[in-house]
Each structure stands twice: as structure tokens, then as C-alpha cells.
Design a protein around this motif. Structure first.
Motif, mmCIF file in Angstrom:
data_model
loop_
_atom_site.group_PDB
_atom_site.id
_atom_site.type_symbol
_atom_site.label_atom_id
_atom_site.label_comp_id
_atom_site.label_asym_id
_atom_site.label_seq_id
_atom_site.Cartn_x
_atom_site.Cartn_y
_atom_site.Cartn_z
ATOM 1 N N CYS A 94 0.838 -1.184 0.000
ATOM 2 C CA CYS A 94 0.000 0.000 0.000
ATOM 3 C C CYS A 94 0.881 1.243 0.000
ATOM 4 O O CYS A 94 1.766 1.386 0.849
ATOM 5 N N ASN A 95 0.657 2.144 -0.963
ATOM 6 C CA ASN A 95 1.455 3.370 -1.022
ATOM 7 C C ASN A 95 0.696 4.568 -0.473
ATOM 8 O O ASN A 95 1.084 5.720 -0.675
ATOM 9 N N ASN A 96 -0.405 4.289 0.220
ATOM 10 C CA ASN A 96 -1.195 5.346 0.846
ATOM 11 C C ASN A 96 -0.633 5.619 2.240
ATOM 12 O O ASN A 96 -0.836 4.845 3.167
ATOM 13 N N ALA A 97 0.090 6.715 2.377
ATOM 14 C CA ALA A 97 0.777 7.011 3.635
ATOM 15 C C ALA A 97 -0.222 7.283 4.763
ATOM 16 O O ALA A 97 -1.267 7.892 4.554
ATOM 17 N N ILE A 98 0.114 6.827 5.947
ATOM 18 C CA ILE A 98 -0.685 7.131 7.132
ATOM 19 C C ILE A 98 0.231 7.694 8.206
ATOM 20 O O ILE A 98 1.441 7.454 8.211
ATOM 21 N N LYS A 99 -0.343 8.469 9.100
ATOM 22 C CA LYS A 99 0.399 8.994 10.237
ATOM 23 C C LYS A 99 -0.011 8.211 11.475
ATOM 24 O O LYS A 99 -1.202 7.987 11.710
ATOM 25 N N ILE A 100 0.984 7.801 12.238
ATOM 26 C CA ILE A 100 0.736 7.038 13.457
ATOM 27 C C ILE A 100 0.917 7.965 14.651
ATOM 28 O O ILE A 100 2.005 8.505 14.874
ATOM 29 N N TYR A 101 -0.158 8.170 15.402
ATOM 30 C CA TYR A 101 -0.090 9.048 16.565
ATOM 31 C C TYR A 101 0.044 8.248 17.860
ATOM 32 O O TYR A 101 0.642 8.708 18.814
ATOM 33 N N ASP A 102 -0.535 7.073 17.869
ATOM 34 C CA ASP A 102 -0.485 6.214 19.046
ATOM 35 C C ASP A 102 0.741 5.303 18.916
ATOM 36 O O ASP A 102 0.860 4.550 17.956
ATOM 37 N N LYS A 103 1.652 5.373 19.867
ATOM 38 C CA LYS A 103 2.912 4.626 19.786
ATOM 39 C C LYS A 103 2.768 3.173 20.221
ATOM 40 O O LYS A 103 3.734 2.408 20.173
ATOM 41 N N ASN A 104 1.577 2.762 20.643
ATOM 42 C CA ASN A 104 1.354 1.382 21.058
ATOM 43 C C ASN A 104 1.433 0.458 19.836
ATOM 44 O O ASN A 104 0.658 0.598 18.899
ATOM 45 N N PHE A 105 2.380 -0.468 19.846
ATOM 46 C CA PHE A 105 2.583 -1.401 18.724
ATOM 47 C C PHE A 105 2.787 -0.649 17.401
ATOM 48 O O PHE A 105 2.344 -1.098 16.339
ATOM 49 N N GLU A 106 3.468 0.482 17.455
ATOM 50 C CA GLU A 106 3.613 1.362 16.288
ATOM 51 C C GLU A 106 4.171 0.648 15.059
ATOM 52 O O GLU A 106 3.632 0.758 13.953
#
Length: 206
Positions: A94-106
Motif C-alpha cells: 500500500c502506497n497510501n501514507a498514514i500517520k501514526i499518533y499512538d505509539k502502542n505497537f507502532e
């Protein structure tokens, strides 16, 4: 650039193949040398000899970079995605970038997103990264969540799954959803706030 010759340096420590891509991720003006990529491909079998702990540490550092998705795409374009991640066949990505805000199991969330939640790939990554039991349980939760909840609208099965889910894991998993599904889940959770709630009440929420 490798001091002393790329082939020699890679043979001294095959982890340098992975580290090369970590630096390519970190420094956006990093030029990929096709001759070096060819050396990496010729030495790719050596990646199997790296301890899983060292391998995991290096990949986790790459995934911690804010440009982590670009890094994985560079590896893919170089033709080294399968040997680096010990995959048997070229996976869908998948080339659809996402932002991870929750560091749990990042890192697990990022890999799950990049590999489109492919169950076969995820099972291979469990072995590649020697995931802990806790991490494996979260990955199973993530797979179930993605299968049940990542639709155009929430089914009754999805609502029951959300109701029963660990809310910390649910919050983490929701990062891979589109905004529409996130809103549906949050609206559903808001309607469940007045506790206690029975199974009949749950069914009546629609």
C-alpha cells in the motif's frame, strides 16, 4: 558509500544492507547507487544469517523515522523487499501514507498497513521478527479488526467486535481506517457511554 569496498564490507556484516536503506530513509537527498544494489542482491542470502534481534532492531529504527513509508518503498523498488523481510513471494503493498499518533505497537501497525494486512505476509513476519506473544496477540486482533471493521459501514458483527474489544488495542487499530469508518466507530462508542449495557441494549443500538 562504503569505505573499503561495498562487497567486502557487506560480507563482513550483512546487516549493512538493511542499514543502508535506513540511512536512505533518514536522508532524503540520499542517492541510491545501482551498483551497490546489485552487490546487495548478490549477497542477499547472507541476510538469513543475521540474528533476528539485530535485524528487528534495525528495521524498527527505520520504521521509527517519519519517512518510514518512503524507506519501505525504496527497498521495494530496489527489488530487495522479499529477501530483507524473508518473504516467499512478492507481496501486494500500500502506497497510501498514514500517520501514526499512538505509539502502542507502532511498528506492527505500520508493517500491517504497508503490506495491506495480508495474512500470509503477517504470518511470515511473525517469524522474521520473532514477535512476542503480546505482539502476536495484537497482530491477530488487528487482522480481525481489519477484516470485520474496515468496510464502507459497520455491520452488526463489527459493532459486537468493537463492544467486546480491548479499547487500547481498538484505539491503535483505528489508525489504519479511513475517516468515515473512524467516525462511525467513535459515534457508536459514544452511544455506548451510558453503562451498564446488556446484549439486548447492544442489539438495539443498531
Amino acid at each position: 558509500t562504503f569505505i573499503g569496498g561495498a562487497d567486502k564490507r557487506v560480507k563482513e556484516d550483512f546487516l549493512r544492507i538493511v542499514r543502508y536503506f535506513r540511512f536512505a530513509t533518514k536522508f532524503c537527498n540520499f542517492d541510491i547507487d545501482n551498483d551497490i544494489i546489485l552487490i546487495f542482491k548478490n549477497n542477499a542470502d547472507g541476510l538469513k544469517d543475521i540474528s533476528r534481534e539485530r535485524f528487528r532492531s534495525e528495521i524498527w529504527k527505520l520504521l521509527n523515522d517519519e519517512k518510514w513509508q518512503n524507506g519501505l518503498e525504496i527497498i521495494q523498488k530496489s527489488g530487495l523487499l522479499c529477501p530483507i523481510f524473508c518473504l516467499k513471494t512478492e507481496p501486494k503493498t500500500c502506497n497510501n501514507a498514514i500517520k501514526i499518533y499512538d505509539k502502542n505497537f507502532e511498528q506492527i501497525v505500520k508493517l500491517f498497513h504497508f503490506f495491506c494486512g495480508d495474512k500470509t505476509v503477517m504470518n511470515q513476519l511473525i517469524e522474521s521478527f520473532k514477535l512476542t506473544r503480546k505482539e502476536q496477540n495484537f497482530l491477530i486482533f488487528l487482522q480481525n479488526f481489519y477484516t470485520i471493521c474496515n468496510k464502507t459501514n459497520l455491520s452488526l458483527d463489527a459493532k459486537i467486535f468493537i463492544f467486546k474489544a480491548d479499547k487500547t488495542n481498538l484505539k491503535t487499530a483505528m489508525q489504519i481506517c479511513n475517516d468515515g469508518i473512524k467516525k462511525e466507530i467513535n459515534d457508536f462508542l459514544d452511544r455506548l457511554r451510558p453503562l451498564p449495557i446488556t446484549t439486548t441494549d447492544l442489539l438495539n443500538t443498531g
